[in-house]
Design a protein around this motif. Structure first.
Motif, mmCIF file in Angstrom:
data_model
loop_
_atom_site.group_PDB
_atom_site.id
_atom_site.type_symbol
_atom_site.label_atom_id
_atom_site.label_comp_id
_atom_site.label_asym_id
_atom_site.label_seq_id
_atom_site.Cartn_x
_atom_site.Cartn_y
_atom_site.Cartn_z
ATOM 1 N N HIS A 264 6.556 0.715 3.572
ATOM 2 C CA HIS A 264 6.366 0.998 5.314
ATOM 3 C C HIS A 264 4.982 1.443 5.184
ATOM 4 N N CYS A 265 4.452 2.655 4.696
ATOM 5 C CA CYS A 265 2.882 2.910 4.607
ATOM 6 C C CYS A 265 2.273 3.250 5.958
ATOM 7 N N ASP A 285 4.589 -2.948 1.435
ATOM 8 C CA ASP A 285 5.067 -3.657 2.614
ATOM 9 C C ASP A 285 4.875 -2.881 4.079
ATOM 10 N N VAL A 286 5.097 -3.347 5.256
ATOM 11 C CA VAL A 286 4.826 -2.435 6.350
ATOM 12 C C VAL A 286 6.133 -2.262 7.114
ATOM 13 N N GLY A 287 7.292 -2.609 6.409
ATOM 14 C CA GLY A 287 8.394 -2.664 7.024
ATOM 15 C C GLY A 287 8.982 -1.881 8.025
ATOM 16 N N LEU A 288 8.818 -0.693 7.990
ATOM 17 C CA LEU A 288 9.575 0.202 9.212
ATOM 18 C C LEU A 288 8.697 -0.033 10.280
ATOM 19 N N VAL A 301 -0.405 -5.015 12.805
ATOM 20 C CA VAL A 301 -0.201 -4.083 11.672
ATOM 21 C C VAL A 301 -0.254 -4.856 10.410
ATOM 22 N N LEU A 302 0.096 -6.323 10.520
ATOM 23 C CA LEU A 302 0.079 -6.984 9.237
ATOM 24 C C LEU A 302 -1.380 -7.396 9.111
ATOM 25 N N GLU A 303 -2.056 -7.849 9.855
ATOM 26 C CA GLU A 303 -3.696 -8.016 9.975
ATOM 27 C C GLU A 303 -4.438 -6.900 9.009
ATOM 28 N N LEU A 314 1.632 -8.505 -1.104
ATOM 29 C CA LEU A 314 2.534 -7.874 0.073
ATOM 30 C C LEU A 314 3.857 -8.395 0.064
ATOM 31 N N LEU A 315 4.771 -7.574 0.570
ATOM 32 C CA LEU A 315 6.265 -8.036 0.489
ATOM 33 C C LEU A 315 7.050 -7.918 1.945
ATOM 34 N N TYR A 316 7.865 -8.445 2.172
ATOM 35 C CA TYR A 316 8.826 -8.319 3.477
ATOM 36 C C TYR A 316 9.942 -7.295 3.154
ATOM 37 N N SER A 317 9.837 -6.191 4.204
ATOM 38 C CA SER A 317 11.161 -5.373 4.177
ATOM 39 C C SER A 317 11.401 -4.914 5.615
#
Length: 391
Positions: A264-265, A285-288, A301-303, A314-317
């Motif tokens: 999440h981060c 990841d930046v899931g939440l 956020v992804l950028e 980088l992973l997906y959650s």
């Protein structure tokens, strides 16, 4: 998701690996119950969680899957949910997510949720378990243990848990319990015994700094990928203590052991990116943050996360919990945000199209497969063991 070129098309078709999520509720929800699950905070009088970025995103992107118009009013949305029933609601959103594999944290169940097997049945995907170590420790303590035996009992219980069929990783919520400003050294047996006596006498949740350190070091010895909640969470969290940069000294000591997955981060995703860039076995990841910011801001956020993060890190959650809308919305935000990011870089001639397509596959699926290995890398199967295929 409307296709807008080859990157969008590739991400729309990609079976994602959601490497960290929770189950969906197994009951119909009242309006108030649904509102409470839309937020990491609370539904305060006069302030509805529907009136937030995530609430707006649910009404815009989830309503059509319930046969409602986009931007349907909240009361109509929840009423339609109840009319369909929780099983059908879960099925619609879980299948719409386009996820081939779910890795499910089973350690947080304040209300009944789908098990990994039930999530698999509802989605037609594969689902595996992530063991939450604080829960293992607390269950061991509840069974009764002497302070001097705590370390061995916890280790044995953790080893037994990770041998369960379908377990692919372990997780710690140290960020919630103590924060990361911990002594990075492995605690001695004597320190653990003294701390265990203190905890077992006082009772309650595992929140002793020595025992949390011991839990993290025990996790390393288990040999599975270690997921760590960092950054954004609910009101139980002290956000300034959840900065993953505080783990730097500990990461130096465990370098070369197990993969460490920073979950999440946000808003510390840039700190997490730094750690992923300088430590071989650190990933993020930046899931939440994705479904809480919504599809438009997910790109930002992804950028920011990808400013310096190696693309194989980088992973997906989704970190979806409770409402299956979040399994779908997390995937949608990831696909749209990443597709726009990559399309922009291709059009600016900063990436070739072939590189953009590789990055899309890596982050959405292949990085997780590489880290978790079999069975995550196997085709999704139904409960009879037959390969399934998303439609």
């Amino acid at each position: 998701m409307a296709a807008a070129g080859p990157v969008h098309e590739a991400l729309a078709a990609l079976e994602l690996v959601d490497h960290h999520c929770h189950g969906a509720v197994t009951a119909d929800l009242s309006f108030e119950e649904f509102e409470s699950l839309l937020t990491e905070g609370e539904a305060w009088p006069g302030v509805s969680p529907f009136d937030s970025p995530v609430g707006i995103a649910v009404r815009r992107h989830c309503a059509p899957l319930l046969d409602l118009p986009r931007h349907a009013p909240p009361d109509a949305y929840v009423a339609r949910r109840a009319e369909l029933g929780w099983r059908e609601v879960n099925r619609r959103f879980l299948t719409a997510a386009g996820v081939g594999t779910f890795c499910v944290d089973t350690g947080h169940t304040p209300r009944p949720l789908t098990s990994p097997a039930e999530l698999a049945e509802a989605s037609g995907a594969a689902a595996y378990e992530v063991v939450r170590l604080e829960r293992i420790a607390e269950e061991a303590a509840a069974r009764g243990v002497e302070a001097g035996e705590y370390a061995a009992v916890f280790r044995a219980a953790a080893e037994e848990a990770v041998r369960r069929p379908g377990v692919v990783a372990v997780k710690s919520v140290a960020a919630y319990r103590t924060g990361f400003a911990l002594d990075p050294e492995r605690p001695s047996d004597a320190e653990v015994s003294v701390a265990a006596q203190r905890w077992l006498t006082a009772g309650g949740r595992l929140a002793d700094p020595v025992l949390v350190r011991h839990l993290l070091w025990t996790a390393v010895g288990l040999g599975l990928p270690l997921q760590l909640h960092t950054g954004f969470g609910d009101a139980d969290l002290r956000l300034h203590r959840a900065d993953p940069a505080l783990l730097t000294d500990w990461l130096h000591r465990v370098a070369g052991t197990v993969p460490v997955l920073l979950l999440h981060c946000w808003p510390y995703h840039r700190q997490a990116a730094h750690l992923a860039a300088v430590f071989e076995r650190v990933y993020l990841d930046v899931g939440l943050a994705l479904h809480h910011t919504g599809p438009t801001r997910a790109r930002v956020v992804l950028e920011e996360a990808l400013e310096i993060t190696p693309f194989r890190k980088l992973l997906y959650s989704s970190d979806a919990y409770g409402v299956a809308e979040f399994h779908h919305l997390g995937a949608l935000c990831f696909r749209q945000g990443l597709a726009e990011l990559l399309r922009h870089r291709v059009e600016a001639d900063e990436l070739s199209l072939s590189d953009a397509l590789r990055i899309a596959s890596w982050t959405g699926r292949d990085n997780a497969r590489r880290l978790y290995g079999p069975p995550v890398s196997e085709p999704a199967r139904d409960l009879r063991g037959r390969p399934t295929r998303k439609v």
